[in-house]
Structures are given as C-alpha cells and as structure tokens.
Design a protein around this motif. Structure first.
Motif, PDB file in Angstrom:
ATOM      1  N   PHE A   1       0.830  -1.202   0.000  1.00  0.00           N
ATOM      2  CA  PHE A   1       0.000   0.000   0.000  1.00  0.00           C
ATOM      3  C   PHE A   1       0.867   1.255   0.000  1.00  0.00           C
ATOM      4  O   PHE A   1       1.969   1.255   0.566  1.00  0.00           O
ATOM      5  N   PRO A   2       0.376   2.339  -0.606  1.00  0.00           N
ATOM      6  CA  PRO A   2       1.115   3.608  -0.528  1.00  0.00           C
ATOM      7  C   PRO A   2       1.296   4.011   0.922  1.00  0.00           C
ATOM      8  O   PRO A   2       0.335   3.998   1.706  1.00  0.00           O
ATOM      9  N   VAL A   3       2.507   4.350   1.278  1.00  0.00           N
ATOM     10  CA  VAL A   3       2.792   4.645   2.677  1.00  0.00           C
ATOM     11  C   VAL A   3       1.955   5.819   3.181  1.00  0.00           C
ATOM     12  O   VAL A   3       1.585   5.866   4.362  1.00  0.00           O
ATOM     13  N   ASP A   4       1.577   6.745   2.291  1.00  0.00           N
ATOM     14  CA  ASP A   4       0.807   7.903   2.734  1.00  0.00           C
ATOM     15  C   ASP A   4      -0.667   7.582   2.988  1.00  0.00           C
ATOM     16  O   ASP A   4      -1.421   8.427   3.447  1.00  0.00           O
ATOM     17  N   GLU A   5      -1.093   6.334   2.676  1.00  0.00           N
ATOM     18  CA  GLU A   5      -2.475   5.937   2.928  1.00  0.00           C
ATOM     19  C   GLU A   5      -2.604   5.008   4.134  1.00  0.00           C
ATOM     20  O   GLU A   5      -3.702   4.552   4.445  1.00  0.00           O
TER      21      GLU A   5
ATOM     22  N   GLY B   1       8.231   3.484  -1.459  1.00  0.00           N
ATOM     23  CA  GLY B   1       7.051   4.275  -1.132  1.00  0.00           C
ATOM     24  C   GLY B   1       5.830   3.441  -0.806  1.00  0.00           C
ATOM     25  O   GLY B   1       4.775   3.988  -0.472  1.00  0.00           O
ATOM     26  N   PHE B   2       5.976   2.113  -0.877  1.00  0.00           N
ATOM     27  CA  PHE B   2       4.875   1.200  -0.562  1.00  0.00           C
ATOM     28  C   PHE B   2       5.274   0.304   0.608  1.00  0.00           C
ATOM     29  O   PHE B   2       6.460  -0.007   0.796  1.00  0.00           O
ATOM     30  N   VAL B   3       4.278  -0.103   1.381  1.00  0.00           N
ATOM     31  CA  VAL B   3       4.529  -0.910   2.575  1.00  0.00           C
ATOM     32  C   VAL B   3       3.541  -2.073   2.637  1.00  0.00           C
ATOM     33  O   VAL B   3       2.446  -2.022   2.067  1.00  0.00           O
ATOM     34  N   HIS B   4       3.950  -3.113   3.351  1.00  0.00           N
ATOM     35  CA  HIS B   4       3.064  -4.231   3.667  1.00  0.00           C
ATOM     36  C   HIS B   4       2.425  -4.006   5.038  1.00  0.00           C
ATOM     37  O   HIS B   4       3.051  -3.444   5.946  1.00  0.00           O
ATOM     38  N   VAL B   5       1.193  -4.471   5.187  1.00  0.00           N
ATOM     39  CA  VAL B   5       0.507  -4.510   6.473  1.00  0.00           C
ATOM     40  C   VAL B   5       0.276  -5.975   6.804  1.00  0.00           C
ATOM     41  O   VAL B   5      -0.296  -6.711   5.974  1.00  0.00           O
TER      42      VAL B   5
END
Length: 225
Positions: free
Chosen positions: A65-69, A83-87
């Motif tokens: 997901f976009p880190v800013d979201e 700029g993207f991360v896993h949850v």
C-alpha cells in the motif's frame, strides 16, 4: 498464489519453462486497481484503490500500500516498490476487496477455476467398501494445481459418510466441509470434502464431493501432466 505457488511459472517447480531462464529471486509487482479495505474494531482503517500485488517465490501473494495511505497500523517496507509498505494480514480483523471478505491472502488475478461436466471415470473405495464408481463427473481445473474430479452425492454411498469437524477455506471455492467414512465400525477421517456455498466461478461443483487419494483408494481418469 498462482504465479509463485503450485506449478506456477515463478514457483520452485514450474510446469513449463522460460527461454531464456528467469533469474532466481525475481519478484513481480503490479498495480491492482480494485478497492481494498481493512477493518479493525468495527472501523475502516484502510481504504484504497492504489494497492500493488507482490508475487514473490516462497511467499503468499501480498498487497503493498502507498505509505501515505496507511496510518496507525504496523508496516514493513516493500523493497521492490519504494514508497509502498506491507501490512500484516492479522493486524486487522477483516480484509475486503470490492466488498468481498477475504481469508488468508488476496485473490489472484491469474488464478482461474474452470469446471467442466465430463465422462471421466472415478472409482473410490475405502476399507473394502466402494464409495463411488461412475463416469458422471465434473473436472475442476485450477491454475497451477492438478485437476480434480468432483461427483454428485447421488452417485456416492453417502450412507457411509459423516461430516467431520475439519474445515478449510479457499478464496476461489469457499468453505470446505470434510467427510469421514464409517465402514464396519472403522472410521477413516476426512476422505472427502465439498463446498456448500462456493463463489460464482465454482458453482458447478456446489455440494459435489472430491476424494483424498492419500486417505482412500482413488482411481481417477485424469489428464496426463
């Protein structure tokens, strides 16, 4: 999980081959323009149409997901998508994709279920009792997995089966009920399974039974692979 699991093209045991070979450790990242939501404590904590899908050998398919979201959730960066991360999947109570609740992992756009009525023969016996002997079957082709035969309970000695406490879930076939055989006082656990309420792509096998060759004697006329 079709690209990297089973006999998918990026798995450890692909059904086919690339020419030239694909390097080890390749990761495939793609846009996933579907609405993905995460719910925790009854509240939507993530709602985006900008997710990525990350296909990595040896790992379940995952969202990035976009880190800013993402706020207020544990994350780890995706090295292949700056700029993207896993949850973590278990960081929330419920995941939804276009309103459909997901279990275990995202649905894969490359995973296909194809059910065809056929005259391929299926004979199943256990503890000396014949449970099935018919050529009125449905063959289920599932991406990166071996095809399987399913059969209408009308062709099965269901008087020798009873539902067990085992269950499992598939994003493509739904919740499975497992069936044990009871023959002459002997119980053979989980010889078969069925899907009572599958999603649309698997409706042709709704309520039909498939049998575990590791737990009973199965002679199935299947395509050679």
């Amino acid at each position: 999980m079709s690209l990297v699991a089973g006999r998918g093209p990026l798995s450890a045991d692909p059904a086919g081959r690339f020419s030239p070979p694909v390097p080890d450790g390749v990761v495939y990242v793609e846009p996933h323009p579907r609405r993905v939501q995460a719910i925790r404590d009854g509240r939507v904590v993530l709602d985006t149409e900008r997710a990525l899908l990350v296909h990595r050998r040896g790992r379940p398919l995952s969202y990035a997901f976009p880190v800013d979201e993402v706020a207020g959730l544990p994350t780890e960066p995706e090295p292949e998508a700056p700029g993207f991360v896993h949850v973590p999947w278990d960081a929330v109570d419920t995941w939804l994709e276009e309103g459909r609740e997901l279990v275990h992992y995202p649905p894969n756009p490359y995973h296909r279920i194809d059910c065809r009525p056929t005259k391929r023969r299926l004979r199943v016996s256990v503890a000396g009792a014949v449970l099935v002997d018919t050529d009125d079957t449905v063959i289920l082709f599932e991406t990166a997995l071996e095809p399987r035969l399913y059969v209408d309970p009308a062709h099965v000695r269901t008087d020798l089966l009873r539902a067990s406490e085992t269950s499992s879930y598939c994003n493509y076939k739904g919740f499975a009920t497992y069936w044990s055989a009871v023959v002459g006082g002997q119980v053979i656990d989980d010889v078969a399974w069925s899907y009572a309420d599958p999603p649309p792509e698997s409706l042709p096998v709704k309520g039909f039974l498939s049998f575990d060759a590791a737990r009973c004697d199965v002679a199935a006329e299947l395509p050679r692979t």
